[in-house]
Design an enzyme around this catalytic site. Structure first.
Site, PDB file in Angstrom:
ATOM      1  CB  CYS A  47      -3.041  -1.318   8.561  1.00 37.42           C
ATOM      2  SG  CYS A  47      -1.880  -2.436   9.285  1.00 37.42           S
ATOM      3  CG  HIS A  54      -1.906  -0.990   1.379  1.00 39.33           C
ATOM      4  ND1 HIS A  54      -2.040  -1.818   2.468  1.00 39.33           N
ATOM      5  CD2 HIS A  54      -2.916  -1.319   0.531  1.00 39.33           C
ATOM      6  CE1 HIS A  54      -3.079  -2.616   2.299  1.00 39.33           C
ATOM      7  NE2 HIS A  54      -3.624  -2.348   1.121  1.00 39.33           N
TER       8      HIS A  54
HETATM    9  N1  LIG Z   1      -3.036  -0.832   5.552  1.00 34.20           N
HETATM   10  C1  LIG Z   1      -2.242  -1.868   5.704  1.00 34.20           C
HETATM   11  O1  LIG Z   1      -1.038  -1.738   5.754  1.00 34.20           O
HETATM   12  N2  LIG Z   1      -2.792  -3.066   5.731  1.00 34.20           N
HETATM   13  C2  LIG Z   1      -2.091  -4.279   5.894  1.00 34.20           C
HETATM   14  C3  LIG Z   1      -2.877  -5.412   5.310  1.00 34.20           C
HETATM   15  C4  LIG Z   1      -2.165  -6.712   5.427  1.00 34.20           C
HETATM   16  C5  LIG Z   1      -2.953  -7.892   4.925  1.00 34.20           C
HETATM   17  N3  LIG Z   1      -2.265  -9.100   5.216  1.00 34.20           N
HETATM   18  C6  LIG Z   1      -3.204  -7.813   3.439  1.00 34.20           C
HETATM   19  O2  LIG Z   1      -2.401  -8.318   2.663  1.00 34.20           O
HETATM   20  O3  LIG Z   1      -4.209  -7.249   3.037  1.00 34.20           O
END
Ligand SMILES: NC(=O)NCCC[C@H](N)C(=O)O
Length: 258
Positions: A248, A163
């Site tokens: 997140c 992201h």
């Molecule tokens: N905003 C973020 O950094 N989100 C992390 C999401 C990690 C999750 N394992 C994913 O791959 O969607």
């Protein structure tokens, strides 16, 4: 007066099955993750944030990463539509939570995709990462939702990390902080400070000069302290194994009406 509420979501029992894209899969200790999450939410509360728990979603492994499901601008919530299909069911509980807090609710519509982790607000400028999870239609829908409210949307290419906010966030004075090897276009940020560690690029502004950040970035913490900030380190190692970061794990709601 600005509100100080933060949405959080308890880790799912299936957390260990969360997605990994840019890192090798490591074994996740779900009990330890829960303790780390509790310490993270304690840190928010200790700094004056009222945490609002979205109902847990045990069948959604990545649901703890609540930031990806909704983007706030003023009191308007834009419910995301993840570029990862397995994450789409996460939005249900989040819609209910933001609606019950009195937010006006909009949605990203098919075929657009957007993950909240791709959206970085600095003042009224909304940077949107166009990458693996957010497509051009998603960027366009952020424009349509927020520009009428006074936002200026800047699209940022993201190819090296999951992201936009995996690589860059911002200090309370609006200076963008980023780990340059993970960025595709640092020059898009007019005031920019490079940091020496990947997870040093992730800060949650707690208020005043306090910065919530990962314990895994001690050299960046020193840099911030030297600039007059007060780092508040938390160990989120189990979430880092799933490409998560401090941003997140919560969504701050600073402009609620009620
Ligand atoms: N905003 C973020 O950094 N989100 C992390 C999401 C990690 C999750 N394992 C994913 O791959 O969607």
């Amino acid at each position: 007066m600005p509100s100080k509420k933060a949405l959080v979501r308890r880790p799912a029992s299936s957390l260990a099955e969360g997605l990994v894209t840019h890192v090798e899969r490591g074994e996740v200790d779900v009990d330890l993750a829960l303790r780390q999450w509790e310490a993270y939410t304690d840190a928010l509360r200790a700094h004056g944030w009222e945490t609002v728990e979205v109902d847990p979603a045990d069948d959604c492994p990545d649901s703890v990463f609540v930031e990806d499901t909704v983007v706030m601008f003023r009191n308007v919530a834009l419910i995301a539509r993840s570029g990862a299909e397995s994450r789409r069911a996460e939005t249900l509980g989040v819609e209910e939570a933001v609606a019950s807090l009195g937010c006006s609710v909009n949605w990203v519509w098919e075929p657009g995709t957007l993950d909240g982790g791709d959206v970085l607000k600095i003042g009224d400028t909304v940077y949107v990462g166009r990458g693996g999870r957010t497509d051009a239609a998603g960027v366009q829908q952020v424009r349509a939702a927020f520009e009428p409210l006074g936002a200026r949307v800047v699209a940022v290419p993201v190819a090296k990390v999951l992201h936009l906010k995996s690589a860059v966030t911002a200090l309370p004075d609006g200076t963008a902080v980023g780990y340059v090897p993970h960025m595709d276009a640092p020059s898009l940020f007019p005031r920019f400070l490079p940091v020496p560690e990947p997870s040093g690029a992730h800060v949650v502004c707690l208020g005043g000069d306090k910065l919530l950040m990962a314990a895994s970035a001690p050299r960046t913490a020193e840099l911030y302290a030297d600039l007059g900030y007060e780092p508040v380190p938390v160990d989120i190692g189990e979430f880092e194994k799933l490409e998560g970061c401090v941003t997140c794990l919560s969504v701050r709601l600073r402009d609620l009406y009620a």
